[in-house]
Design a protein around this motif. Structure first.
Motif, PDB file in Angstrom:
ATOM      1  N   ALA A  49       1.697  10.382 -13.812  1.00 51.46           N
ATOM      2  CA  ALA A  49       2.727  10.145 -12.805  1.00 51.46           C
ATOM      3  C   ALA A  49       3.397  11.465 -12.451  1.00 51.46           C
ATOM      4  O   ALA A  49       3.321  12.447 -13.207  1.00 51.46           O
ATOM      5  CB  ALA A  49       3.769   9.150 -13.314  1.00 51.46           C
ATOM      6  N   PHE A  50       4.060  11.462 -11.311  1.00 52.89           N
ATOM      7  CA  PHE A  50       4.873  12.591 -10.866  1.00 52.89           C
ATOM      8  C   PHE A  50       6.277  12.050 -10.631  1.00 52.89           C
ATOM      9  O   PHE A  50       6.465  11.088  -9.880  1.00 52.89           O
ATOM     10  CB  PHE A  50       4.306  13.185  -9.574  1.00 52.89           C
ATOM     11  CG  PHE A  50       5.150  14.285  -8.979  1.00 52.89           C
ATOM     12  CD1 PHE A  50       5.302  15.485  -9.638  1.00 52.89           C
ATOM     13  CD2 PHE A  50       5.773  14.113  -7.750  1.00 52.89           C
ATOM     14  CE1 PHE A  50       6.068  16.509  -9.100  1.00 52.89           C
ATOM     15  CE2 PHE A  50       6.538  15.127  -7.190  1.00 52.89           C
ATOM     16  CZ  PHE A  50       6.683  16.332  -7.875  1.00 52.89           C
ATOM     17  N   ARG A  56       4.286   8.083  -7.910  1.00 50.13           N
ATOM     18  CA  ARG A  56       5.151   9.158  -7.418  1.00 50.13           C
ATOM     19  C   ARG A  56       6.560   8.570  -7.345  1.00 50.13           C
ATOM     20  O   ARG A  56       6.854   7.777  -6.443  1.00 50.13           O
ATOM     21  CB  ARG A  56       4.666   9.675  -6.066  1.00 50.13           C
ATOM     22  CG  ARG A  56       3.288  10.329  -6.150  1.00 50.13           C
ATOM     23  CD  ARG A  56       2.756  10.723  -4.784  1.00 50.13           C
ATOM     24  NE  ARG A  56       1.416  11.290  -4.910  1.00 50.13           N
ATOM     25  CZ  ARG A  56       1.075  12.510  -4.510  1.00 50.13           C
ATOM     26  NH1 ARG A  56       1.982  13.289  -3.938  1.00 50.13           N
ATOM     27  NH2 ARG A  56      -0.160  12.954  -4.665  1.00 50.13           N
ATOM     28  N   VAL A  57       7.399   8.963  -8.291  1.00 54.18           N
ATOM     29  CA  VAL A  57       8.661   8.258  -8.503  1.00 54.18           C
ATOM     30  C   VAL A  57       9.844   9.211  -8.333  1.00 54.18           C
ATOM     31  O   VAL A  57       9.879  10.287  -8.948  1.00 54.18           O
ATOM     32  CB  VAL A  57       8.709   7.630  -9.915  1.00 54.18           C
ATOM     33  CG1 VAL A  57      10.012   6.854 -10.114  1.00 54.18           C
ATOM     34  CG2 VAL A  57       7.495   6.716 -10.131  1.00 54.18           C
ATOM     35  N   SER A 110       5.631  12.455  -1.271  1.00 55.48           N
ATOM     36  CA  SER A 110       4.428  11.794  -0.772  1.00 55.48           C
ATOM     37  C   SER A 110       3.324  12.792  -0.448  1.00 55.48           C
ATOM     38  O   SER A 110       2.143  12.528  -0.704  1.00 55.48           O
ATOM     39  CB  SER A 110       4.785  10.989   0.485  1.00 55.48           C
ATOM     40  OG  SER A 110       3.640  10.441   1.083  1.00 55.48           O
ATOM     41  N   GLU A 111       3.688  13.943   0.097  1.00 58.33           N
ATOM     42  CA  GLU A 111       2.709  14.916   0.553  1.00 58.33           C
ATOM     43  C   GLU A 111       2.332  15.955  -0.500  1.00 58.33           C
ATOM     44  O   GLU A 111       1.368  16.710  -0.309  1.00 58.33           O
ATOM     45  CB  GLU A 111       3.257  15.645   1.784  1.00 58.33           C
ATOM     46  CG  GLU A 111       3.471  14.733   2.983  1.00 58.33           C
ATOM     47  CD  GLU A 111       4.096  15.450   4.156  1.00 58.33           C
ATOM     48  OE1 GLU A 111       4.499  16.632   3.977  1.00 58.33           O
ATOM     49  OE2 GLU A 111       4.188  14.859   5.238  1.00 58.33           O
ATOM     50  N   ASP A 154       0.838  -1.197   0.000  1.00 60.48           N
ATOM     51  CA  ASP A 154       0.000   0.000   0.000  1.00 60.48           C
ATOM     52  C   ASP A 154       0.875   1.250   0.000  1.00 60.48           C
ATOM     53  O   ASP A 154       1.214   1.800   1.052  1.00 60.48           O
ATOM     54  CB  ASP A 154      -0.931  -0.002   1.215  1.00 60.48           C
ATOM     55  CG  ASP A 154      -1.882   1.201   1.220  1.00 60.48           C
ATOM     56  OD1 ASP A 154      -2.086   1.789   0.147  1.00 60.48           O
ATOM     57  OD2 ASP A 154      -2.400   1.532   2.310  1.00 60.48           O
ATOM     58  N   THR A 155       1.289   1.686  -1.171  1.00 66.21           N
ATOM     59  CA  THR A 155       2.092   2.900  -1.311  1.00 66.21           C
ATOM     60  C   THR A 155       1.965   3.418  -2.733  1.00 66.21           C
ATOM     61  O   THR A 155       1.661   2.656  -3.658  1.00 66.21           O
ATOM     62  CB  THR A 155       3.574   2.645  -0.982  1.00 66.21           C
ATOM     63  OG1 THR A 155       4.283   3.894  -1.020  1.00 66.21           O
ATOM     64  CG2 THR A 155       4.217   1.698  -1.990  1.00 66.21           C
ATOM     65  N   SER A 156       2.191   4.704  -2.897  1.00 67.05           N
ATOM     66  CA  SER A 156       2.255   5.286  -4.239  1.00 67.05           C
ATOM     67  C   SER A 156       3.687   5.667  -4.597  1.00 67.05           C
ATOM     68  O   SER A 156       3.941   6.170  -5.692  1.00 67.05           O
ATOM     69  CB  SER A 156       1.369   6.541  -4.308  1.00 67.05           C
ATOM     70  OG  SER A 156       1.816   7.519  -3.379  1.00 67.05           O
TER      71      SER A 156
END
Length: 241
Positions: free
Chosen positions: A130-131, A103-104, A231-232, A15-17
């Motif tokens: 994507a970011f 988010r990479v 992340s934020e 569970d992560t982006s």
């Protein structure tokens, strides 16, 4: 989570982006350091950031060949074109994003990749789902060189068995003091062989394992801080006019 070491079902349960994508190069680093120096340092920094971050993050397999034609005269150096590199990185990020890791942070170990990564991360963020942001562990350090004190220090800490200690003096004696051949603030050199006898820039003897340990700790802390910011971050795009 190190993606290459897990099953697809374990990856699916994560569970992560957030994802880290290490990117290096296979190229000469003088007579004392391995051709995979930029791979090894990118992987070490990615691992340090992974360990310092207090939540889940995927670490993708490393992209091992980058933009390195400037070292083509030294045997073993591999390279791809700027276009091939940018497209490969972009499609890898797209595949990560397709699984929800959108988010990479691209953890870069090679100076020749910097401009292309800045450009492709902008393209990804503007046009893909994507970011992406690049993180080059040695940015801003004037002592970087090539196969010099910083890379040698980090290798002495992380991979001491791959450093040819009996060739350090040879590496130092054949090294250039700075990157390039400069006149009127212009670098006239195209390839590294034009200004360094053995591929080294800087004094590798100035980088010991203790310094490498400190470099890795600082890079890991900075990377973890960047992961927190990524992340934020509100990555919603401005409306097109």
């Amino acid at each position: 989570m190190y993606l290459a070491e897990e099953s697809w079902t374990d990856a699916d349960a994560l569970d992560t982006s957030l994802a880290l994508l290490p990117v290096g190069s296979t190229e000469q680093h003088g007579p004392h350091a391995p051709l995979g120096t930029d791979i090894l340092t990118a992987e070490a920094v990615a691992a340090a950031g992974h360990d310092a971050y207090d939540d889940e993050v995927v670490v993708a397999p490393t992209i091992p060949v980058g933009i390195a034609e400037e070292h083509r005269q030294f045997t073993g150096t591999l390279w791809v074109s700027d276009d091939t590199f940018r497209q490969y990185v972009r499609e890898t990020v797209q595949s990560l994003a397709s699984h929800g890791w959108d988010r990479v942070v691209i953890v870069n170990g090679h100076g020749g990749n910097i401009n292309a990564l800045a450009e492709i991360c902008q393209t990804i963020t503007r046009h893909d789902d994507a970011f992406a942001v690049p993180f080059t562990w040695f940015t801003g350090n004037s002592e970087m060189g090539h196969g010099g004190p910083l890379e040698t220090a980090l290798l002495r800490h992380t991979n001491p068995d791959l450093v040819h200690e009996n060739r350090i003096e040879e590496a130092r004696e054949g090294a250039a003091e700075r990157w390039g051949d400069w006149t009127s603030r212009v670098n006239l050199a195209v390839d590294s062989a034009e200004f360094t006898e053995n591929g080294v820039v800087g004094d590798p003897s100035a980088g010991d394992a203790k310094r490498g340990e400190a470099l890795l700790a600082d890079a890991g802390t900075a990377l973890a801080k960047l992961l927190e910011a990524v992340s934020e971050r509100d990555v919603s795009r401005p409306a097109h006019r």
